[in-house]
Design a protein around this motif. Sequence first.
Motif, short mmCIF file in Angstrom:
data_model
loop_
_atom_site.label_atom_id
_atom_site.label_comp_id
_atom_site.label_asym_id
_atom_site.label_seq_id
_atom_site.Cartn_x
_atom_site.Cartn_y
_atom_site.Cartn_z
N GLY A 113 0.93 -1.31 -0.18
CA GLY A 113 0.00 -0.02 -0.05
C GLY A 113 0.61 1.34 -0.03
N LYS A 114 0.38 2.29 -0.56
CA LYS A 114 1.12 3.56 -0.53
C LYS A 114 0.53 4.47 0.75
N ILE A 115 1.52 5.39 1.06
CA ILE A 115 1.10 6.17 2.16
C ILE A 115 1.02 7.64 1.69
N TYR A 116 0.12 8.20 1.95
CA TYR A 116 -0.25 9.43 1.36
C TYR A 116 -0.41 10.65 2.52
N TYR A 117 0.27 11.91 2.09
CA TYR A 117 0.10 12.99 3.01
C TYR A 117 -1.48 13.50 2.62
N ALA A 118 -2.49 14.00 3.54
CA ALA A 118 -3.69 14.07 3.07
C ALA A 118 -4.10 15.61 3.81
N GLU A 119 -4.46 16.39 3.11
CA GLU A 119 -5.22 17.82 3.57
C GLU A 119 -6.58 17.84 3.22
N VAL A 120 -7.23 18.74 4.06
CA VAL A 120 -8.67 19.05 3.76
C VAL A 120 -8.64 20.52 3.54
N ASP A 139 -1.21 15.96 -9.03
CA ASP A 139 -1.15 15.78 -10.50
C ASP A 139 -2.08 16.36 -11.13
N THR A 140 -3.13 16.50 -10.58
CA THR A 140 -4.50 16.89 -11.00
C THR A 140 -4.39 18.45 -11.24
N PHE A 141 -3.73 19.24 -10.52
CA PHE A 141 -3.83 20.63 -10.46
C PHE A 141 -2.89 21.10 -11.93
N ASP A 142 -3.12 22.38 -12.41
CA ASP A 142 -2.45 22.66 -13.85
C ASP A 142 -1.00 23.29 -13.28
N LYS A 143 -0.13 23.76 -14.00
CA LYS A 143 1.31 23.93 -13.63
C LYS A 143 1.46 25.21 -12.61
N ARG A 199 7.81 18.77 -4.26
CA ARG A 199 9.07 18.21 -4.12
C ARG A 199 8.62 17.46 -2.79
N ASN A 200 8.38 17.88 -1.76
CA ASN A 200 8.33 17.18 -0.31
C ASN A 200 7.11 16.11 -0.10
N TYR A 201 6.01 16.40 -0.83
CA TYR A 201 4.93 15.27 -0.42
C TYR A 201 4.35 15.02 -1.84
N PRO A 202 4.96 14.33 -2.59
CA PRO A 202 4.41 13.86 -3.96
C PRO A 202 3.17 13.16 -3.98
N ASN A 203 2.97 12.51 -2.71
CA ASN A 203 1.56 11.84 -2.53
C ASN A 203 0.56 12.20 -2.09
N THR A 204 0.69 13.64 -2.20
CA THR A 204 -0.34 14.35 -1.35
C THR A 204 -1.66 14.07 -2.19
#
Length: 113
Positions: free
Chosen positions: A13-20, A62-66, A41-46
């Motif tokens: 399983g992957k570990i994710y950093y999550a925010e609301v 990845d869903t956000f634009d540049k 850079r610091n939390y790529p799996n956010t």
Amino acid sequence: MIIFEPAPEPENGKIYYAEVKFCASGQFRFSSKIDFEQYKRNYPNTIFFIVSLKGIYEVSLDTFDKSGRINLNDKDDLLIEKNSVFNLRTGSILHFKKLLDAFVSDLPKRIKL
């Protein structure tokens, strides 16, 4: 918060950093491009759970634009009930939606949304 993606074998399983986050307009952006780059850079799996007046969205970096922006008004495919990496139970999603409804109904009418 830290959340774990379920997998048949826990070690896979992957570990994710999550925010609301909350955005009444449905248009979310990072405060700056630097802030966005630091997350990448610091939390790529956010994963962000972005709450708007329309619903609760599950959004990866990845869903956000540049520039670190996203318009959720035309992204129904990202609604939490349609797209859950974490296999949330239907009951849990309904509970979150009830909380959202209660929150929105308590907003003062003078707030421009």
